[in-house]
Design a protein around this motif. Structure first.
Motif, mmCIF file in Angstrom:
data_model
loop_
_atom_site.group_PDB
_atom_site.id
_atom_site.type_symbol
_atom_site.label_atom_id
_atom_site.label_comp_id
_atom_site.label_asym_id
_atom_site.label_seq_id
_atom_site.Cartn_x
_atom_site.Cartn_y
_atom_site.Cartn_z
ATOM 1 N N CYS A 103 0.847 -1.191 0.000
ATOM 2 C CA CYS A 103 0.000 0.000 0.000
ATOM 3 C C CYS A 103 0.887 1.246 0.000
ATOM 4 O O CYS A 103 1.833 1.346 0.782
ATOM 5 N N ILE A 104 0.560 2.173 -0.864
ATOM 6 C CA ILE A 104 1.381 3.362 -1.014
ATOM 7 C C ILE A 104 1.272 4.283 0.205
ATOM 8 O O ILE A 104 2.127 5.113 0.464
ATOM 9 N N SER A 105 0.209 4.092 0.977
ATOM 10 C CA SER A 105 -0.027 4.963 2.126
ATOM 11 C C SER A 105 0.547 4.393 3.422
ATOM 12 O O SER A 105 1.406 5.000 4.037
ATOM 13 N N CYS A 106 0.102 3.205 3.823
ATOM 14 C CA CYS A 106 0.556 2.644 5.109
ATOM 15 C C CYS A 106 1.743 1.705 4.931
ATOM 16 O O CYS A 106 2.352 1.286 5.898
ATOM 17 N N ARG A 107 2.061 1.366 3.696
ATOM 18 C CA ARG A 107 3.185 0.489 3.371
ATOM 19 C C ARG A 107 3.018 -0.938 3.888
ATOM 20 O O ARG A 107 3.974 -1.709 3.928
ATOM 21 N N ASN A 108 1.819 -1.272 4.277
ATOM 22 C CA ASN A 108 1.560 -2.664 4.622
ATOM 23 C C ASN A 108 1.412 -3.469 3.348
ATOM 24 O O ASN A 108 0.952 -2.956 2.329
ATOM 25 N N ARG A 109 1.788 -4.718 3.433
ATOM 26 C CA ARG A 109 1.637 -5.591 2.271
ATOM 27 C C ARG A 109 0.354 -6.390 2.390
ATOM 28 O O ARG A 109 -0.028 -6.815 3.466
ATOM 29 N N ASN A 110 -0.281 -6.548 1.248
ATOM 30 C CA ASN A 110 -1.580 -7.178 1.246
ATOM 31 C C ASN A 110 -1.800 -7.888 -0.078
ATOM 32 O O ASN A 110 -1.071 -7.649 -1.031
ATOM 33 N N TYR A 111 -2.800 -8.750 -0.118
ATOM 34 C CA TYR A 111 -3.107 -9.392 -1.394
ATOM 35 C C TYR A 111 -3.598 -8.358 -2.394
ATOM 36 O O TYR A 111 -4.401 -7.497 -2.053
ATOM 37 N N GLN A 112 -3.107 -8.496 -3.593
ATOM 38 C CA GLN A 112 -3.453 -7.556 -4.653
ATOM 39 C C GLN A 112 -4.961 -7.406 -4.807
ATOM 40 O O GLN A 112 -5.476 -6.316 -5.007
ATOM 41 N N LYS A 113 -5.684 -8.518 -4.697
ATOM 42 C CA LYS A 113 -7.122 -8.473 -4.928
ATOM 43 C C LYS A 113 -7.859 -7.675 -3.841
ATOM 44 O O LYS A 113 -8.994 -7.257 -4.040
ATOM 45 N N ASP A 114 -7.220 -7.490 -2.705
ATOM 46 C CA ASP A 114 -7.856 -6.741 -1.623
ATOM 47 C C ASP A 114 -7.509 -5.264 -1.657
ATOM 48 O O ASP A 114 -7.847 -4.526 -0.733
ATOM 49 N N MET A 115 -6.826 -4.849 -2.678
ATOM 50 C CA MET A 115 -6.404 -3.456 -2.739
ATOM 51 C C MET A 115 -6.971 -2.766 -3.963
ATOM 52 O O MET A 115 -7.363 -3.404 -4.937
ATOM 53 N N LEU A 116 -6.983 -1.463 -3.849
ATOM 54 C CA LEU A 116 -7.465 -0.641 -4.947
ATOM 55 C C LEU A 116 -6.269 -0.272 -5.829
ATOM 56 O O LEU A 116 -5.275 0.265 -5.335
ATOM 57 N N ARG A 117 -6.388 -0.570 -7.111
ATOM 58 C CA ARG A 117 -5.282 -0.274 -8.019
ATOM 59 C C ARG A 117 -5.600 1.000 -8.787
ATOM 60 O O ARG A 117 -6.610 1.079 -9.487
ATOM 61 N N LEU A 118 -4.706 1.962 -8.661
ATOM 62 C CA LEU A 118 -4.955 3.284 -9.248
ATOM 63 C C LEU A 118 -3.784 3.733 -10.099
ATOM 64 O O LEU A 118 -2.709 3.145 -10.065
ATOM 65 N N LYS A 119 -4.006 4.786 -10.823
ATOM 66 C CA LYS A 119 -2.895 5.413 -11.527
ATOM 67 C C LYS A 119 -3.111 6.921 -11.597
ATOM 68 O O LYS A 119 -4.224 7.406 -11.387
ATOM 69 N N ILE A 120 -2.042 7.631 -11.899
ATOM 70 C CA ILE A 120 -2.138 9.079 -12.016
ATOM 71 C C ILE A 120 -1.987 9.471 -13.478
ATOM 72 O O ILE A 120 -1.060 9.026 -14.154
ATOM 73 N N GLU A 134 -8.173 -0.301 4.152
ATOM 74 C CA GLU A 134 -8.084 0.407 5.422
ATOM 75 C C GLU A 134 -7.737 1.876 5.203
ATOM 76 O O GLU A 134 -8.293 2.762 5.843
ATOM 77 N N CYS A 135 -6.813 2.119 4.295
ATOM 78 C CA CYS A 135 -6.385 3.493 4.049
ATOM 79 C C CYS A 135 -7.455 4.292 3.305
ATOM 80 O O CYS A 135 -7.619 5.482 3.556
ATOM 81 N N VAL A 136 -8.159 3.621 2.411
ATOM 82 C CA VAL A 136 -9.228 4.312 1.684
ATOM 83 C C VAL A 136 -10.287 4.806 2.662
ATOM 84 O O VAL A 136 -10.875 5.867 2.491
ATOM 85 N N LYS A 137 -10.496 4.034 3.726
ATOM 86 C CA LYS A 137 -11.522 4.389 4.710
ATOM 87 C C LYS A 137 -11.005 5.324 5.797
ATOM 88 O O LYS A 137 -11.771 5.803 6.625
ATOM 89 N N ASP A 138 -9.702 5.538 5.814
ATOM 90 C CA ASP A 138 -9.080 6.330 6.864
ATOM 91 C C ASP A 138 -8.920 7.785 6.410
ATOM 92 O O ASP A 138 -8.124 8.092 5.538
ATOM 93 N N LYS A 139 -9.686 8.659 7.045
ATOM 94 C CA LYS A 139 -9.710 10.062 6.593
ATOM 95 C C LYS A 139 -8.343 10.730 6.663
ATOM 96 O O LYS A 139 -7.982 11.519 5.790
ATOM 97 N N LYS A 140 -7.597 10.416 7.704
ATOM 98 C CA LYS A 140 -6.261 11.019 7.850
ATOM 99 C C LYS A 140 -5.336 10.578 6.730
ATOM 100 O O LYS A 140 -4.585 11.370 6.167
#
Ligand SMILES: [Zn+2]
Length: 81
Positions: free
Chosen positions: A10-27, A48-54
């Motif tokens: 995860c680009i935000s919290c740097r936790n590693r997770n299964y790809q399917k459980d993450m949101l894949r984005l681009k700029i 988790e990060c998507v739901k975390d306002k901070k």
């Protein structure tokens, strides 16, 4: 049978997770963040990060996003799940 599940960071919290459980984005060149469309470079954000306002606020600054649009965009992604 191969049971390979790709792990991404995860680009935000740097936790590693299964790809399917993450949101894949681009700029885009104009700096808008969109859902990855199979071309160009992508990055991942965990649920988790998507739901975390901070965290979202941090990303908004980091990627210089329009806050209103970015929040709305992320909310839409959560709904689509
Ligand atoms: Zn995260």
């Amino acid at each position: 049978m191969q049971n390979y599940k790709p792990i991404r960071m995860c680009i935000s919290c740097r936790n590693r997770n299964y790809q399917k459980d993450m949101l894949r984005l681009k700029i885009l060149d104009d700096n808008r963040v969109i859902v990855y469309d199979n071309c160009g470079r992508s990055f991942y954000i965990c649920d988790e990060c998507v739901k975390d306002k901070k965290k979202v606020k941090g990303l908004t600054k980091r990627f210089k996003q329009d806050e209103e649009r970015f929040l709305k965009f992320l909310k839409e992604q959560l709904k689509n799940e």
